[in-house]
Motif scaffolding. Sequence first.
Motif, mmCIF file in Angstrom:
data_model
loop_
_atom_site.group_PDB
_atom_site.id
_atom_site.type_symbol
_atom_site.label_atom_id
_atom_site.label_comp_id
_atom_site.label_asym_id
_atom_site.label_seq_id
_atom_site.Cartn_x
_atom_site.Cartn_y
_atom_site.Cartn_z
ATOM 1 N N PRO A 11 -133.302 27.597 -74.227
ATOM 2 C CA PRO A 11 -134.658 27.087 -74.016
ATOM 3 C C PRO A 11 -135.753 28.116 -74.271
ATOM 4 O O PRO A 11 -136.851 27.775 -74.692
ATOM 5 C CB PRO A 11 -134.652 26.653 -72.543
ATOM 6 N N ALA A 12 -135.446 29.389 -73.990
ATOM 7 C CA ALA A 12 -136.460 30.430 -74.147
ATOM 8 C C ALA A 12 -135.765 31.770 -74.276
ATOM 9 O O ALA A 12 -134.579 31.918 -73.940
ATOM 10 C CB ALA A 12 -137.407 30.441 -72.950
ATOM 11 N N THR A 257 -142.035 39.814 -76.563
ATOM 12 C CA THR A 257 -142.483 38.506 -77.018
ATOM 13 C C THR A 257 -141.703 37.443 -76.256
ATOM 14 O O THR A 257 -140.462 37.431 -76.285
ATOM 15 C CB THR A 257 -142.256 38.335 -78.530
ATOM 16 N N PHE A 258 -142.418 36.573 -75.550
ATOM 17 C CA PHE A 258 -141.798 35.509 -74.755
ATOM 18 C C PHE A 258 -142.053 34.194 -75.475
ATOM 19 O O PHE A 258 -143.201 33.790 -75.672
ATOM 20 C CB PHE A 258 -142.417 35.490 -73.354
ATOM 21 N N VAL A 291 -142.713 21.981 -73.102
ATOM 22 C CA VAL A 291 -142.112 23.304 -73.282
ATOM 23 C C VAL A 291 -141.190 23.559 -72.088
ATOM 24 O O VAL A 291 -141.637 23.500 -70.933
ATOM 25 C CB VAL A 291 -143.187 24.398 -73.373
ATOM 26 N N PRO A 292 -139.892 23.855 -72.309
ATOM 27 C CA PRO A 292 -138.930 23.925 -71.207
ATOM 28 C C PRO A 292 -138.891 25.278 -70.491
ATOM 29 O O PRO A 292 -137.841 25.899 -70.323
ATOM 30 C CB PRO A 292 -137.602 23.625 -71.905
ATOM 31 N N VAL A 293 -140.052 25.753 -70.051
ATOM 32 C CA VAL A 293 -140.134 26.938 -69.193
ATOM 33 C C VAL A 293 -141.168 26.663 -68.113
ATOM 34 O O VAL A 293 -142.111 25.889 -68.318
ATOM 35 C CB VAL A 293 -140.519 28.212 -69.973
ATOM 36 N N GLY A 294 -140.979 27.295 -66.960
ATOM 37 C CA GLY A 294 -141.913 27.086 -65.861
ATOM 38 C C GLY A 294 -141.880 28.246 -64.895
ATOM 39 O O GLY A 294 -141.424 29.341 -65.231
ATOM 40 N N ARG A 391 -133.043 33.966 -65.863
ATOM 41 C CA ARG A 391 -132.479 32.976 -66.769
ATOM 42 C C ARG A 391 -133.146 32.998 -68.154
ATOM 43 O O ARG A 391 -132.765 32.220 -69.028
ATOM 44 C CB ARG A 391 -132.540 31.576 -66.150
ATOM 45 N N VAL A 392 -134.139 33.865 -68.325
ATOM 46 C CA VAL A 392 -134.702 34.091 -69.658
ATOM 47 C C VAL A 392 -133.938 35.263 -70.274
ATOM 48 O O VAL A 392 -134.091 36.404 -69.854
ATOM 49 C CB VAL A 392 -136.202 34.430 -69.593
#
Length: 404
Positions: A11-12, A257-258, A291-294, A391-392
Amino acid sequence: MNLPPLDDGTPAQAVVDLDAISDNLRALRGHAPSSDVMAVVKADGYGHGMLPAARAALAGGATWLGVATAAEALALRAGLSGADVRVLVWLLTPGAPFADLVRADVDVTVAAPWALDEVAAGARAAGRAARVHLKVDTGLSRGGVAAGDLPEVARRAAALEASGELSVVGVFSHLACADEPGHPSIARQATAFDAALAVTGDAGLRPEVRHLANSAATLTLPELHYDLVRPGIAVYGFAPSPALGVPGDHGLRPAMTFRSRLANVKQVAAGEGVSYGHLYTTSQDTTVGLVPVGYGDGVPRHASGGSAGPGGPVAVGQGPGARVLRVAGRVCMDQLVLDLGPDAAERAGDVVTLFGSSDGVAHGADVPNAQDWADAAGTISYEIVTRLGARVPRVYVSEGDVHQ
């Protein structure tokens, strides 16, 4: 930096440019040519990965590494076995593993009177003298030996040095407002630090290194460089505050870079609320992208977008065709939403960049940087990069090679 493809279904990811860290160290050495440089790699290298960041910093010319906790110091020594580098740890509590730190050849901080006895006991248990840095409080009113306690602490430290239990190799302090040019506390702390050095000298202590300068002072206050400077956030390519300009002003470039990708793109009618609480309402028939990040990944919830103000910036697409949009609605635990507009051409799977290596959209860049997110969330760039969650995955790039 050529980014690796984001095509494995993740996802990221956070891509860390190790060459940028090395180059930032070289730039920092240029700012402080007469001093050694300690790269601060606490908090998992400000979120970049402690060991990879440390190795990159050493490649750029750092001769010291700094961490906050005993666990960090021991992990750093184990991971850099054989490296010719000094490691300093400064945030220790009663009962800390002083003997283990001394055995591992870690320099330990005495920041309160109680610590002298525990360091000495750890040295006796380890069978070797402890390398000690005295930290003095010169006006931050946080850690450090208070001025009134310093004469006795220095006298006791000198006695323990004479008995062979420790060697005072450093005296240091920390600045409160170095990122605010001209703040009156800077001069007051410099005067207090010189007074503390006089007190320790009167006790017979002759430290190898005196150190006071953090990132801001390293970049802007050469008179405070002494023997060693301790940059933290600047190692990772950020100016310590907007008051000191942008990274490029100092020869720095952000190393992280994220990025993620759109998980869903769909039509939404005018007048519809978006995300929890309906902070954001569509003003027209439009297209939204998920966007699948939070905040579970470290995206600050305070950078939600709606009636209270614009959300955090996200670059949609790559290269010259990228456009920067703002988070629409509440940042959720695992996802956020962008209003792509009525004529959006984006599709699920397209790459989005939350922040990257640039001087930021406030200065005309087509990719946000961490300071842009800090501005949106009412915080500082340090927090933005450090808070990225486990988890990133971190992906490391160096001289064109990609590795986990």
